[in-house]
Design an enzyme around this catalytic site. Structure first.
Site, short mmCIF file in Angstrom:
data_model
loop_
_atom_site.label_atom_id
_atom_site.label_comp_id
_atom_site.label_asym_id
_atom_site.label_seq_id
_atom_site.Cartn_x
_atom_site.Cartn_y
_atom_site.Cartn_z
NE ARG A 15 -7.45 -7.97 0.37
CZ ARG A 15 -6.97 -7.09 -0.50
NH1 ARG A 15 -6.02 -6.27 -0.16
NH2 ARG A 15 -7.48 -7.04 -1.72
CE LYS B 111 -4.38 -1.83 1.54
NZ LYS B 111 -5.43 -1.90 2.56
#
Ligand code: 8Y4
Length: 278
Positions: free
Chosen positions: A257, A223
């Site tokens: 995740r 991210k």
């Protein structure tokens, strides 16, 4: 205290952190250049993630990165359902479906999905009912705003307290709609309407959410917070992603995740080996 997640056809062990592998089936996904839209390649990717130690595969047909366009229902169904059916036919693995549309949830449940992963925490029309009509668990993720605008001035009184209140409200909404508390997974939603400081605060204090007594899922893989912190492009974020996986797991996250399953499984094995000696 939390030892497993009760999926109708199998029990997921949560006594040790589990890895959820990301399978993107969006043609515009900037992380994989769209090559996984091809069915066979998607299945090969799943086979590798399972061999590497993933115990859940997360399939997403809607890009939720900042500024992404919305996907219509027919396109999302066409991308997700055939891949879901093929995975359940060929492999013994839990599959979660990343969607915020009630129609996609219902179709996925009928096609054998094991978990619904909703970045909008079942707030869209019909979603509470769609999940209540099944027996499968749901991941409720926190997001401030909507993907198109969420990174434009996120603001909180206190990011931890505000997300805690949101979780309590959504758990209550689920229970009222007929979704048992035991079916709920919580996720603070790293990068979804949060500044760098707010994301770091969340990661530093992730263990606070354990007081709700529900499984915690953390998604930080590749991210922007990692990219911005380290000044790395998306394909150079592996070390940053692995460090956040270790930190999240050490704070008690039950499900991580990730894109890089093999490397993350190694990291969690190291943590597990050391934790056994505490
Ligand atoms: C590179 C690749 C850079 C991907 C950013 C991204 C979460 C999630 C997403 C999460 C849960 C993403 C669907 C965003 N993030 N679901 N979904 N938790 N539960 N961005 O953190 O991976 S999509």
């Amino acid at each position: 205290m939390l030892n497993h997640l009760n999926c109708p056809n199998s029990l997921l062990d949560l006594s040790t952190p589990q890895v959820m592998g990301i399978l993107n089936v969006t043609p515009d996904s900037f992380s994989d250049g769209g090559k996984f839209t091809h069915f066979e390649h998607a299945l090969e990717q799943v086979e590798r993630m399972i061999a590497d130690g993933a115990t859940i595969i997360d399939i997403g047909g809607e890009s939720t990165r900042p500024g992404a366009a919305e996907v219509n229902e027919a396109d999302e169904l066409a991308r997700v359902i055939p891949v879901l059916k093929a995975i359940k036919q060929r492999f013994d693995i839990l599959v979660s479906i990343d969607t915020s549309k009630a129609s996609v949830m219902s179709a996925a449940i009928a096609a054998g999905a094991d978990i619904i992963n909703d970045v909008r925490a079942l707030q869209n029309d019909g979603c509470l009912a769609a999940v209540a009509n099944s027996k499968i668990p749901v991941c409720l993720m926190h997001m401030q705003g909507l993907p198109s605008t969420m990174q434009n001035k996120p603001s909180y009184e206190n990011v931890i307290c505000d997300i805690m209140m949101f979780f309590k409200q959504r758990i209550e909404a689920c229970v009222s709609a007929g979704i048992a508390r035991e079916r709920i997974i919580l996720d603070p939603g790293f990068g979804f309407g949060k500044t760098m400081a707010q994301n770091l605060n969340l990661l530093a204090n992730l263990s606070v959410f354990r007081e709700l007594g529900l499984p915690i899922l953390a998604g930080l893989s590749r991210k922007s917070m990692i990219g911005n912190l380290l000044n790395r492009d998306v394909e150079q974020r592996l070390a940053g992603s692995l460090s956040t996986a270790m930190l999240a797991a050490q704070q008690g996250a039950h499900i991580i995740r990730v894109h890089d399953v093999q490397e993350t499984v190694d990291v969690l094995k190291v943590l597990k080996a050391v934790t056994a000696h505490r």
